[in-house]
Design a protein around this motif. Structure first.
Motif, PDB file in Angstrom:
ATOM      1  N   THR A   3       0.952  -0.823   0.468  1.00 19.89           N
ATOM      2  CA  THR A   3       0.386   0.160   0.350  1.00 19.89           C
ATOM      3  C   THR A   3       1.170   1.326   0.265  1.00 19.89           C
ATOM      4  O   THR A   3       1.503   1.386   1.414  1.00 19.89           O
ATOM      5  N   SER A   4       1.029   1.841  -0.847  1.00 31.63           N
ATOM      6  CA  SER A   4       1.758   3.027  -1.061  1.00 31.63           C
ATOM      7  C   SER A   4       1.234   4.467  -0.433  1.00 31.63           C
ATOM      8  O   SER A   4      -0.145   4.418  -0.976  1.00 31.63           O
ATOM      9  N   VAL A   5       2.176   4.699  -0.384  1.00 39.35           N
ATOM     10  CA  VAL A   5       1.910   6.098   0.317  1.00 39.35           C
ATOM     11  C   VAL A   5       0.790   6.326   2.365  1.00 39.35           C
ATOM     12  O   VAL A   5      -0.271   6.776   2.753  1.00 39.35           O
ATOM     13  N   ALA A   6       0.362   4.841   2.675  1.00 38.16           N
ATOM     14  CA  ALA A   6      -0.606   4.190   3.128  1.00 38.16           C
ATOM     15  C   ALA A   6      -0.372   5.439   5.072  1.00 38.16           C
ATOM     16  O   ALA A   6      -1.142   5.621   5.804  1.00 38.16           O
ATOM     17  N   HIS A   7       1.027   5.530   4.711  1.00 37.15           N
ATOM     18  CA  HIS A   7       1.184   6.191   5.502  1.00 37.15           C
ATOM     19  C   HIS A   7       0.675   8.001   5.817  1.00 37.15           C
ATOM     20  O   HIS A   7       1.039   9.161   6.983  1.00 37.15           O
ATOM     21  N   THR A   8       0.783   8.295   4.488  1.00 39.90           N
ATOM     22  CA  THR A   8       0.055   9.736   4.778  1.00 39.90           C
ATOM     23  C   THR A   8      -1.182  10.465   4.189  1.00 39.90           C
ATOM     24  O   THR A   8      -1.534  11.086   4.206  1.00 39.90           O
ATOM     25  N   ALA A   9      -1.687   9.115   4.178  1.00 42.34           N
ATOM     26  CA  ALA A   9      -3.585   8.881   3.909  1.00 42.34           C
ATOM     27  C   ALA A   9      -3.961   9.062   4.641  1.00 42.34           C
ATOM     28  O   ALA A   9      -4.501   9.190   5.896  1.00 42.34           O
ATOM     29  N   ARG A  10      -5.387  10.109   4.117  1.00 41.41           N
ATOM     30  CA  ARG A  10      -6.135  10.360   5.203  1.00 41.41           C
ATOM     31  C   ARG A  10      -7.522   9.179   5.231  1.00 41.41           C
ATOM     32  O   ARG A  10      -8.304   8.384   5.608  1.00 41.41           O
ATOM     33  N   TRP A  11      -7.374   8.928   3.698  1.00 44.95           N
ATOM     34  CA  TRP A  11      -8.704   7.843   3.093  1.00 44.95           C
ATOM     35  C   TRP A  11      -7.875   6.826   2.101  1.00 44.95           C
ATOM     36  O   TRP A  11      -7.434   7.274   1.645  1.00 44.95           O
ATOM     37  N   ALA A  12      -8.754   5.627   2.384  1.00 43.98           N
ATOM     38  CA  ALA A  12      -8.354   4.708   1.513  1.00 43.98           C
ATOM     39  C   ALA A  12      -9.590   4.181   0.197  1.00 43.98           C
ATOM     40  O   ALA A  12     -10.699   3.963   0.540  1.00 43.98           O
ATOM     41  N   ILE A  13      -9.226   3.167  -0.916  1.00 51.26           N
ATOM     42  CA  ILE A  13     -10.532   2.395  -1.452  1.00 51.26           C
ATOM     43  C   ILE A  13     -10.104   1.156  -1.350  1.00 51.26           C
ATOM     44  O   ILE A  13      -9.316   0.703  -1.011  1.00 51.26           O
ATOM     45  N   LEU A  14     -11.241   0.585  -0.867  1.00 52.26           N
ATOM     46  CA  LEU A  14     -10.913  -0.898   0.285  1.00 52.26           C
ATOM     47  C   LEU A  14     -12.115  -1.882  -0.393  1.00 52.26           C
ATOM     48  O   LEU A  14     -13.113  -1.389  -1.079  1.00 52.26           O
ATOM     49  N   VAL A  15     -10.934  -3.450  -0.695  1.00 57.76           N
ATOM     50  CA  VAL A  15     -12.429  -4.070  -1.601  1.00 57.76           C
ATOM     51  C   VAL A  15     -11.791  -5.344  -0.442  1.00 57.76           C
ATOM     52  O   VAL A  15     -11.000  -5.396  -0.117  1.00 57.76           O
ATOM     53  N   ALA A  16     -13.754  -5.720   0.315  1.00 57.42           N
ATOM     54  CA  ALA A  16     -13.565  -6.283   1.086  1.00 57.42           C
ATOM     55  C   ALA A  16     -14.612  -7.706   0.929  1.00 57.42           C
ATOM     56  O   ALA A  16     -15.347  -6.747   0.097  1.00 57.42           O
ATOM     57  N   ARG A  17     -14.493  -9.202   1.480  1.00 59.66           N
ATOM     58  CA  ARG A  17     -15.028  -9.497   1.306  1.00 59.66           C
ATOM     59  C   ARG A  17     -16.549  -9.480   2.076  1.00 59.66           C
ATOM     60  O   ARG A  17     -16.211  -9.109   3.184  1.00 59.66           O
ATOM     61  N   THR A  18     -17.846  -9.305   1.818  1.00 58.82           N
ATOM     62  CA  THR A  18     -18.681  -9.356   2.507  1.00 58.82           C
ATOM     63  C   THR A  18     -19.612 -11.128   1.881  1.00 58.82           C
ATOM     64  O   THR A  18     -20.834 -10.323   2.951  1.00 58.82           O
ATOM     65  N   ASP A  19     -20.057 -11.704   0.819  1.00 63.58           N
ATOM     66  CA  ASP A  19     -20.096 -12.605   1.347  1.00 63.58           C
ATOM     67  C   ASP A  19     -19.427 -13.602   0.616  1.00 63.58           C
ATOM     68  O   ASP A  19     -19.208 -13.595  -0.491  1.00 63.58           O
ATOM     69  N   PRO A  20     -18.482 -14.710   1.980  1.00 63.05           N
ATOM     70  CA  PRO A  20     -18.152 -16.109   1.547  1.00 63.05           C
ATOM     71  C   PRO A  20     -18.658 -17.036   0.953  1.00 63.05           C
ATOM     72  O   PRO A  20     -17.969 -18.141   0.416  1.00 63.05           O
ATOM     73  N   ASP A  21     -20.274 -17.659   0.649  1.00 67.16           N
ATOM     74  CA  ASP A  21     -21.040 -18.000   0.559  1.00 67.16           C
ATOM     75  C   ASP A  21     -21.115 -18.196  -1.175  1.00 67.16           C
ATOM     76  O   ASP A  21     -21.621 -19.314  -1.564  1.00 67.16           O
ATOM     77  N   VAL A  22     -20.859 -17.269  -1.961  1.00 67.97           N
ATOM     78  CA  VAL A  22     -20.354 -17.154  -3.594  1.00 67.97           C
ATOM     79  C   VAL A  22     -19.834 -17.164  -4.126  1.00 67.97           C
ATOM     80  O   VAL A  22     -18.446 -16.944  -3.155  1.00 67.97           O
ATOM     81  N   PRO A  23     -19.126 -17.570  -4.916  1.00 68.31           N
ATOM     82  CA  PRO A  23     -17.929 -17.719  -5.546  1.00 68.31           C
ATOM     83  C   PRO A  23     -17.356 -16.247  -6.150  1.00 68.31           C
ATOM     84  O   PRO A  23     -18.270 -15.261  -5.765  1.00 68.31           O
ATOM     85  N   LYS A  24     -15.882 -16.472  -5.798  1.00 65.77           N
ATOM     86  CA  LYS A  24     -15.039 -15.609  -5.284  1.00 65.77           C
ATOM     87  C   LYS A  24     -15.261 -13.614  -6.023  1.00 65.77           C
ATOM     88  O   LYS A  24     -15.181 -12.844  -5.304  1.00 65.77           O
ATOM     89  N   HIS A  25     -15.568 -13.865  -7.698  1.00 63.40           N
ATOM     90  CA  HIS A  25     -15.737 -12.645  -7.956  1.00 63.40           C
ATOM     91  C   HIS A  25     -17.175 -12.074  -7.166  1.00 63.40           C
ATOM     92  O   HIS A  25     -17.405 -10.325  -6.974  1.00 63.40           O
ATOM     93  N   ARG A  26     -18.057 -12.455  -6.431  1.00 62.11           N
ATOM     94  CA  ARG A  26     -19.352 -12.268  -6.226  1.00 62.11           C
ATOM     95  C   ARG A  26     -19.476 -11.459  -5.090  1.00 62.11           C
ATOM     96  O   ARG A  26     -20.942 -11.289  -5.063  1.00 62.11           O
ATOM     97  N   GLY A  27     -18.962 -12.104  -4.346  1.00 60.88           N
ATOM     98  CA  GLY A  27     -18.961 -11.558  -2.918  1.00 60.88           C
ATOM     99  C   GLY A  27     -18.586 -10.588  -2.686  1.00 60.88           C
ATOM    100  O   GLY A  27     -18.317 -10.070  -1.201  1.00 60.88           O
ATOM    101  N   LEU A  28     -18.195  -9.796  -2.937  1.00 64.01           N
ATOM    102  CA  LEU A  28     -17.042  -8.577  -2.935  1.00 64.01           C
ATOM    103  C   LEU A  28     -17.656  -7.434  -2.515  1.00 64.01           C
ATOM    104  O   LEU A  28     -18.947  -7.531  -2.887  1.00 64.01           O
ATOM    105  N   THR A  29     -17.257  -6.372  -2.142  1.00 58.13           N
ATOM    106  CA  THR A  29     -17.385  -4.965  -2.023  1.00 58.13           C
ATOM    107  C   THR A  29     -17.042  -3.625  -1.570  1.00 58.13           C
ATOM    108  O   THR A  29     -15.806  -4.405  -1.211  1.00 58.13           O
ATOM    109  N   TYR A  30     -17.056  -2.595  -2.517  1.00 53.52           N
ATOM    110  CA  TYR A  30     -16.526  -1.518  -2.340  1.00 53.52           C
ATOM    111  C   TYR A  30     -16.844  -0.293  -1.199  1.00 53.52           C
ATOM    112  O   TYR A  30     -17.439   0.176  -1.261  1.00 53.52           O
TER     113      TYR A  30
END
Lengths: 394, 388
Positions: A149-176
Motif C-alpha cells: 500500500t503506497s503512501v498509506a502512511h500519509t493517507a487520510r482515506w483509502a479505497i478498499l475491497v473486502a469480502r462481504t459474502d464468502p458463500d458465493v463464488p469469489k468475484h460475486r462476494g466483494l464490496t467496495y
C-alpha cells in the motif's frame, strides 16, 4: 454554460483567463487558490460541473494547464492514487453526497488517498482476497491484512475491497468501500523495498468500523467497481511519465561522457531510442483516438510497453556508467511521500523500474487481459469460477 | 495538424482496394503464379490502375493522376501487404514515380512529365534501376555509364545493375548513370523493349516481388534529369529510396496484421489436449506481445506517411522514415515467423500461404535498408554518436 454545451478550446482558455483575472494570486494562500480553481471547474475539465469540471472533452485540460502555468499546483506526485484511481471510481459509482464530500479535498491535495486492494494471499488473483467486512447495523466491521500500500502512511482515506459474502463464488462476494485511515484498528507498518526506502506499507485492519455511508456501489458489486479502479491504474502507470525524459536522461549521459561508449551499448541504445519513439507515437495516436471519441484497445498495452522499455533503459544506464554503476546513491530506510519512477540516480531507477511490471497488474496478467479481451482468445480452463469462495482449495 | 489516424477518404480507399483484392487476388491465385513465367499479375495491376487509379495515385492531376499524397499511397500499401499482391505498385507507382516527380522539379522536366502522364494512364510501368537492397544511405551500388548521343536529351547507356525489383514487369527503366570521368550524372529513361536491354530474373527469396539483373549494352535512352557531378542525381535517387522506405513500413504493417489475424483464427480453431491451442498461456502471451508490436508499427508507419506527405523539416522526415523502417521491418518478420510457428506443421507447407508472407517480410527487411542501417542513420540524426 450549461450541460449539453460543447466546449471549444477557445472557450476553455477564456474561462481560465477570467478565473485568473478574478483571483488575486498574491493575496491568496496556495490552498485557497486550489479550492477556487476547483470551484471554477478548472481542476479536471472532463468532470461534471460542480465537481471541479466543466463537462468538457478531456483533451482541453492541456489548454487550462497552459493558461494557468506558473500558478500553484496540487503536487500531483503526492496524490497520484487519489487522482488516478480513487477519483474516477468515486465519480463512476459514488452517491452525490460522496462525490461532493471527497472530490474537492482529493484534488486540492488536502486529503491523500491510498489503495487497499492486494493482500498476502491475493496478488494477481485479486478476487480471492480474504479481508472480511461484516455488517453490524448501520456499520461494517472490517478485519484483514492488506499489502503493497503506497503512501498509506500519509493517507487520510483509502479505497478498499473486502469480502462481504464468502458463500458465493469469489468475484460475486466483494464490496467496495472508502476506508477512514484514522479509524481505530487501522495500523500501518512500513515495508522496506529493494531501493532501500519504504514507499509502500502493510496495513492491518482489526475491527475497523466503517459507516454504511462509506460504501461505494452496491453490496456484492465490488469486483465491477474495482475494475474501474484497475483500468484507471493501468492508464495512470502507462502514461505516468514522459518516456522521452527517460531516454533523454540516458542519451544525455551518452553525449556528455564519450569515454563510456562501447559499440555494443551503442547498438542497444539506438534500439531503445527507436522503441521509446515508437511508444511515444503510440501514445500520441491513442490520445488522438480519445479526442475523437474512439478509444482504441491499445491503451491496455501501454503499461506493458512502458514497463519493458523503462526496465531495459534503466538497466542499460547502470551498465553504461561502468565503475560509477557500482555505486548507489543512498540505502537509507526512508518513507517518501511521493511515488517517483524517474528520480534520483541510475541505480535507483533500475531497481524501482523492477516494480513497473508488477504493480497495477503484472505484465503476465496484462498479456492475458490483452489476449482474452482484445484478441478474443479462449480463457484457460479454471477451477475456481463456480465454487463458493469459502470452499476454494487453499 | 498531421494525424496518426485514418481519414474517412483513406478508409474509403482502403475498402475499395480490399474489395478488389479479395476478388482478384486470393491466396490460391498468388500461389499458382509464383513459379510461373509471369510472376507479376498484369491483369490485377490493370484493374488496380483502372478501378482505383493506383498507377497514378501520386501523379499530379494536371498530368492525369489523382494528385494524392503519401498518406493515401500508404493505405494502398497496407492492403497490398495484407494480400502479398504481386503487383508493381511500390516499385512503379511509388518509387519510380517519386524519382520522376523530383526530376520534373529539378527541370527542365518535359521528359519526366511525359513519362508521368504515361504512368498515370496505366499505359506503362516503370522501375528505378537500383538494387532493392540499396538504401537512402547507400543509394547507388552498380555502375552504369552514359554518353550523350543523337538528338538533344538522348543518351547511350551501358552497364549492369543487380537486384532490381519490378524490372520484369517494367516497360521503362529509370537508370542512374554517370558520364565518363564522372563530371556529370544523369537519370536516363530506357524502354525495356529497346535492343541491348536484358532483364534476367534471379531465383528470388520473395517470389511475389522477384528481383532481376538488368544488363544494358549500348542502349538508347532519354535523359530525364542531369546534374554536374554525381550529387544531383544521387539526391533524386536517395529521396526516392527514402520515400520508398517510409511507405514500405505500411506494407509491412498490413502484412503483419494479416499474419496476426490468420494466426488468431487458427489457434482458436486448432485443438490439442482437448482444448483450443489458443487457450494456452504460452501462445497467448506471444500473440499479445505481437499485437503490441503491431500497434507500435501502425503509429510509426502512419507517422512516416504523414511526414512524407507534409512539408516539414527534412530531418524530421528522415527520423520518421528511419524509425518506421527500424521498427516495422522487424515487426513484419516477427509476425510472419510467429505465423509459421503457431500454425505448426501446416505452416511449413507450400500449399499454405504463410510462406509467402515470411518470404515477403524477410525480403522487405532488406529492401531500402535493413533495420540496422536505419538505426545507424539515427545515430547522426538524433545525436547518439558512435564510440570514438
Amino acid at each position: 454554460m450549461t450541460a449539453g454545451v460543447t466546449w471549444s478550446e477557445a472557450a476553455v482558455r477564456e474561462r481560465a483567463r477570467a478565473f485568473l483575472a478574478a483571483n488575486d494570486l498574491s493575496a491568496m494562500d496556495r490552498l485557497d487558490f486550489l479550492r477556487a480553481r476547483f470551484d471554477a471547474g478548472l481542476a479536471w475539465v472532463h468532470f461534471p460541473e460542480g465537481l471541479g469540471g466543466l463537462g468538457a472533452p478531456r483533451d482541453l485540460q492541456a489548454a487550462v494547464e497552459h493558461e494557468l502555468r506558473g500558478t500553484p499546483d496540487n503536487r500531483p506526485g503526492r496524490i497520484g492514487i487519489g487522482l488516478g484511481m480513487a477519483a474516477p471510481t468515486i465519480l463512476g459509482f459514488g452517491t452525490e453526497e460522496q462525490k461532493r464530500r471527497f472530490l474537492r479535498p482529493l484534488w486540492t491535495g488536502e486529503e491523500v488517498w491510498c489503495q487497499l486492494f492486494s493482500e498476502p494471499g491475493a496478488g494477481s488473483d485479486l478476487a480471492t482476497l480474504a479481508t472480511r467486512a461484516v455488517r453490524d447495523g448501520g456499520e461494517w466491521v472490517v478485519d484483514g491484512q492488506k499489502v503493497w500500500t503506497s503512501v498509506a502512511h500519509t493517507a487520510r482515506w483509502a479505497i478498499l475491497v473486502a469480502r462481504t459474502d464468502p458463500d458465493v463464488p469469489k468475484h460475486r462476494g466483494l464490496t467496495y468501500f472508502v476506508c477512514d485511515m484514522t479509524a481505530p484498528g487501522v495500523e500501518v507498518r512500513p515495508l522496506r523495498q529493494i531501493t532501500g526506502e519504504a514507499e509502500f506499507n502493510e496495513v492491518f485492519l482489526t475491527g475497523v468500523r466503517l459507516p454504511d455511508s462509506l460504501r461505494l456501489g452496491a453490496v456484492g458489486d465490488g469486483w465491477r467497481v474495482a475494475q474501474t479502479t484497475l483500468m484507471n491504474e493501468r492508464v495512470a502507470i502507462g502514461g505516468a511519465s514522459d518516456r522521452r525524459t527517460m531516454i533523454g536522461t540516458v542519451c544525455e549521459t551518452w553525449r556528455t561522457r564519450p569515454e563510456l561508449r562501447t559499440h555494443d551499448l551503442h547498438q542497444r541504445l539506438l534500439r531503445l531510442w527507436v522503441e521509446a519513439e515508437v511508444l511515444r507515437l503510440t501514445g500520441a495516436r491513442l490520445r488522438e483516438q480519445l479526442a475523437v471519441g474512439r478509444p482504441g484497445p491499445e491503451g491496455s498495452g501501454m503499461k506493458l510497453s512502458f514497463a519493458r522499455l523503462h526496465q531495459e533503459l534503466s538497466g542499460l544506464e547502470v551498465e553504461l556508467l561502468a565503475e560509477d554503476g557500482l555505486a548507489y546513491d543512498d540505502w537509507t530506510f526512508r518513507r517518501p511521500e511521493t511515488v517517483d519512477f524517474v528520480g534520483r540516480e541510475a541505480g535507483y531507477r533500475y531497481l524501482r523500474a523492477k516494480g513497473n511490471s508488477i504493480e497495477g497488474g503484472t505484465s503476465e496478467i496484462l498479456r492475458n487481459v490483452i489476449a482474452e479481451r482484445v484478441l478474443g482468445l479462449p480463457a484457460e480452463p479454471r477451477a475456481d469460477k463456480d465454487i463458493p469462495w469459502k470452499d476454494l482449495p487453499r | 495538424m498531421t494525424t496518426l489516424l485514418y481519414t474517412d477518404v483513406e478508409e474509403e480507399l482502403r475498402a475499395a482496394v480490399r474489395a478488389l483484392l479479395a476478388d482478384a487476388c486470393p491466396h490460391r491465385a498468388v500461389l499458382a503464379r509464383i513459379e510461373s513465367a509471369t510472376p507479376y499479375d498484369g491483369d490485377l495491376w490493370k484493374a488496380l490502375a483502372r478501378d482505383i487509379g493506383a498507377a497514378g495515385l501520386l501523379v499530379p492531376e494536371e498530368l492525369g493522376g489523382a494528385g494524392a499524397s503519401a498518406r493515401e499511397a500508404a493505405v494502398v500499401l497496407e492492403e497490398l501487404g495484407r494480400a502479398v499482391a504481386p503487383v508493381p505498385f511500390l516499385t512503379s507507382a511509388v518509387v519510380a514515380t517519386r524519382a520522376l516527380l523530383a526530376a520534373r522539379t529539378a527541370g527542365p522536366g518535359e521528359a519526366a512529365g511525359e513519362l508521368l502522364e504515361r504512368l498515370a494512364s496505366g499505359e506503362v510501368t516503370a522501375a528505378l534501376a537500383v538494387s532493392l537492397a540499396a538504401s537512402p544511405y547507400r543509394p547507388v551500388r552498380g555502375e552504369v555509364a552514359y554518353e550523350a548521343a543523337g538528338a538533344a536529351g538522348e543518351a547511350v547507356v551501358s552497364g549492369r545493375v543487380t537486384g532490381v525489383a519490378g524490372a520484369e514487369s517494367a516497360d521503362v527503366l529509370l537508370v542512374p548513370a554517370s558520364a565518363p570521368g564522372g563530371e556529370e550524372s544523369a537519370l536516363i529513361a530506357v524502354e525495356t523493349r529497346e535492343r541491348g536491354v536484358e532483364v534476367t530474373p534471379v531465383t528470388s527469396l520473395d517470389l511475389t516481388r522477384p528481383v532481376a539483373m538488368v544488363s544494358l549494352g549500348s542502349v538508347r535512352g532519354r535523359i530525364v534529369a542531369r546534374s554536374e557531378g554525381p550529387d544531383g542525381v544521387r539526391s533524386i535517387v536517395r529521396d526516392a529510396l527514402a520515400f520508398g522506405a517510409g511507405l514500405l513500413a505500411s506494407e509491412q504493417l498490413g502484412l503483419a496484421e494479416l499474419c496476426l489475424t490468420s494466426t488468431l483464427e487458427y489457434v482458436k480453431e486448432r485443438r490439442q489436449f482437448a482444448r483450443p491451442v489458443g487457450s494456452f498461456q504460452a501462445i497467448k502471451h506471444r500473440l499479445a506481445d505481437l499485437w503490441l508490436e503491431i500497434g507500435g508499427a501502425r503509429a510509426a508507419a502512419r507517422n512516416a506517411a504523414g511526414a512524407l506527405a507534409g512539408r516539414g523539416p527534412g530531418t524530421d522526415r528522415a527520423v520518421a522514415v528511419a524509425v518506421a523502417q527500424a521498427h516495422c521491418g522487424e515487426v513484419a518478420v516477427h509476425a510472419a515467423e510467429e505465423c509459421v510457428q503457431l500454425h505448426g506443421g501446416i505452416g511449413m507447407t507450400w500449399e499454405h500461404p504463410a510462406h509467402l508472407y515470411l518470404k515477403r517480410a524477410k525480403a522487405d527487411q532488406i529492401a531500402f535498408g535493413t533495420p540496422g542501417e536505419h538505426r545507424n542513420a539515427l545515430a547522426d540524426l538524433v545525436d547518439v554518436p558512435a564510440p570514438v
